[in-house]
Design a protein around this motif. Sequence first.
Motif, PDB file in Angstrom:
ATOM      1  N   UNK A  20      10.073   9.173  -3.723  1.00  0.00           N
ATOM      2  CA  UNK A  20      10.997   8.146  -3.261  1.00  0.00           C
ATOM      3  C   UNK A  20      12.438   8.489  -3.622  1.00  0.00           C
ATOM      4  N   UNK A  21      12.618   9.068  -4.793  1.00  0.00           N
ATOM      5  CA  UNK A  21      13.963   9.462  -5.206  1.00  0.00           C
ATOM      6  C   UNK A  21      14.520  10.528  -4.277  1.00  0.00           C
TER       7      UNK A  21
ATOM      8  N   UNK B  45       5.125  16.398  -5.227  1.00  0.00           N
ATOM      9  CA  UNK B  45       5.910  15.184  -5.476  1.00  0.00           C
ATOM     10  C   UNK B  45       5.500  14.021  -4.584  1.00  0.00           C
ATOM     11  N   UNK B  46       4.564  14.239  -3.660  1.00  0.00           N
ATOM     12  CA  UNK B  46       4.298  13.260  -2.607  1.00  0.00           C
ATOM     13  C   UNK B  46       3.317  12.155  -2.985  1.00  0.00           C
ATOM     14  N   UNK B  47       2.854  12.141  -4.229  1.00  0.00           N
ATOM     15  CA  UNK B  47       1.941  11.100  -4.642  1.00  0.00           C
ATOM     16  C   UNK B  47       0.601  11.195  -3.933  1.00  0.00           C
ATOM     17  N   UNK B  48      -0.069  10.063  -3.806  1.00  0.00           N
ATOM     18  CA  UNK B  48      -1.394  10.014  -3.189  1.00  0.00           C
ATOM     19  C   UNK B  48      -1.387  10.630  -1.792  1.00  0.00           C
ATOM     20  N   UNK B  49      -0.305  10.445  -1.066  1.00  0.00           N
ATOM     21  CA  UNK B  49      -0.205  10.979   0.294  1.00  0.00           C
ATOM     22  C   UNK B  49      -0.206  12.505   0.351  1.00  0.00           C
TER      23      UNK B  49
ATOM     24  N   UNK C  39       0.814  -1.209   0.000  1.00  0.00           N
ATOM     25  CA  UNK C  39       0.000   0.000   0.000  1.00  0.00           C
ATOM     26  C   UNK C  39       0.850   1.262   0.000  1.00  0.00           C
ATOM     27  N   UNK C  40       1.903   1.271   0.806  1.00  0.00           N
ATOM     28  CA  UNK C  40       2.748   2.463   0.900  1.00  0.00           C
ATOM     29  C   UNK C  40       3.402   2.797  -0.430  1.00  0.00           C
ATOM     30  N   UNK C  41       3.715   1.780  -1.223  1.00  0.00           N
ATOM     31  CA  UNK C  41       4.286   2.037  -2.555  1.00  0.00           C
ATOM     32  C   UNK C  41       3.287   2.803  -3.416  1.00  0.00           C
ATOM     33  N   UNK C  42       2.014   2.436  -3.325  1.00  0.00           N
ATOM     34  CA  UNK C  42       0.993   3.110  -4.143  1.00  0.00           C
ATOM     35  C   UNK C  42       0.706   4.523  -3.651  1.00  0.00           C
ATOM     36  N   UNK C  43       1.060   4.825  -2.405  1.00  0.00           N
ATOM     37  CA  UNK C  43       0.806   6.162  -1.852  1.00  0.00           C
ATOM     38  C   UNK C  43       1.921   7.145  -2.188  1.00  0.00           C
ATOM     39  N   UNK C  44       3.049   6.634  -2.661  1.00  0.00           N
ATOM     40  CA  UNK C  44       4.205   7.473  -2.972  1.00  0.00           C
ATOM     41  C   UNK C  44       4.239   7.777  -4.469  1.00  0.00           C
ATOM     42  N   UNK C  45       5.319   8.406  -4.886  1.00  0.00           N
ATOM     43  CA  UNK C  45       5.595   8.585  -6.306  1.00  0.00           C
ATOM     44  C   UNK C  45       7.080   8.324  -6.520  1.00  0.00           C
ATOM     45  N   UNK C  46       7.463   8.115  -7.765  1.00  0.00           N
ATOM     46  CA  UNK C  46       8.881   7.903  -8.075  1.00  0.00           C
ATOM     47  C   UNK C  46       9.708   9.098  -7.618  1.00  0.00           C
ATOM     48  N   UNK C  47       9.163  10.300  -7.830  1.00  0.00           N
ATOM     49  CA  UNK C  47       9.886  11.513  -7.447  1.00  0.00           C
ATOM     50  C   UNK C  47      10.075  11.607  -5.935  1.00  0.00           C
TER      51      UNK C  47
ATOM     52  N   UNK D 107      16.660   7.979  -2.648  1.00  0.00           N
ATOM     53  CA  UNK D 107      17.621   7.736  -3.701  1.00  0.00           C
ATOM     54  C   UNK D 107      17.943   6.252  -3.791  1.00  0.00           C
ATOM     55  N   UNK D 108      19.196   5.966  -4.074  1.00  0.00           N
ATOM     56  CA  UNK D 108      19.657   4.573  -4.082  1.00  0.00           C
ATOM     57  C   UNK D 108      20.572   4.299  -2.891  1.00  0.00           C
ATOM     58  N   UNK D 109      20.380   5.107  -1.847  1.00  0.00           N
ATOM     59  CA  UNK D 109      21.256   4.979  -0.680  1.00  0.00           C
ATOM     60  C   UNK D 109      20.974   3.708   0.106  1.00  0.00           C
TER      61      UNK D 109
END
Length: 371
Positions: free
Chosen positions: A235-236, A347-351, A225-233, A240-242
């Motif tokens: 999360x980046x 940039x926060x997506x659904x949230x 669910x949390x993945x769908x509430x975010x956006x690529x931006x 990042x890729x840290x």
Amino acid sequence: MSNTASSYKQFYTFAENEDFILECGKKFGPITVAYEIFGEMNQDKTNVVLITHALTGDSHVTRHDPYDPKEGWWEKFVGKGLMFDTSKYCFICSNVLGGCQGTTGPSSVNPKTGKRYGMDFPIITIKDMVNVQKRLLDYLGVSHLVSVVGGSVGGMQALEWAVQYPEMVGSIIVMAAPKSLNPQAIAFNEVQRKAITLDPYWNNGDYYDNKNQPESGLSLARMVGMITYQSDESMLKKFGRRAREGNNLFESFNNEFEVESYLHYQGKKLVQRFDANSYLYLTRAMDLFELGRDFGGIDNALKAFKGKALVIGISSDILFPVCQQKELVQDMKRNNIDVEYKEIKSPFGHDGFLIESGKMEPIIRNFFAKL
């Protein structure tokens, strides 16, 4: 009441002993509703705004005063001088039917058996939630709502209010919500439900008295669910890729990227406060939502609503993309509803509907000024 955190209480319940006729056709009751009130009702109770919460929300929208120890889920939105101003309006929020934060749900005890309902709880819908809220407002003596306000699942409830009780609702504010779920959103929900029901400790929903609970399944459902509430931006920017601090990703599978650590944390956090069976029932209620289903179509449903509407989309929302809010607005315009559409660049997506108080405030203030 003593103004200390240890004795602080602003949480109420309303018990309805009469059976409800649910949309599935079953009689169900008794039902207890947990609710909270923010601000004061005027003498004739005409300054009331109903706030409806999202999937895993509850009635605690914001702190009631400085002595309230618990932060609310819309802390920056509701309060004196804020966009939802408690010095002007009285805000009511109740935990939804099927929830687990005080209102009757699968984890409640069935008085007929003395055991928790579990999967004997009936299928419920957004309409059922709204009808229970209506019964609560009847109990409180509220016959008019200035507005019904909600985001996501809360927005679906606001829409249902407009078509079920159009004469009672002066306006609606719908944030990041569709008129029905698209197949992709239903698919996301099904994966989350499978994560729960495949947990060996779920035990067909009969786990309440067991030592082991379906924690892994609910945690995994929340992660999805949390993945769908975010956006690529978002999360980046956040991760990042840290790698998590101190983790060498080439050393062990137990070491994590920061984004993995975040998802694990969110999953464990939900397990501490939410019931797995409630998650099943509430996500299914989302799937079943279809505005106008029992009216013979959306036009028949919307034509009775004479109030104002504000529909807000979040630009980066991948769960309920802005095209769905725009389609809803076109439906409203076609039925001569006085509707505004605003899109939050976020940039926060659904949230975003839970986060972007600064961007929401002028929009909300302007809308309320017209009521």
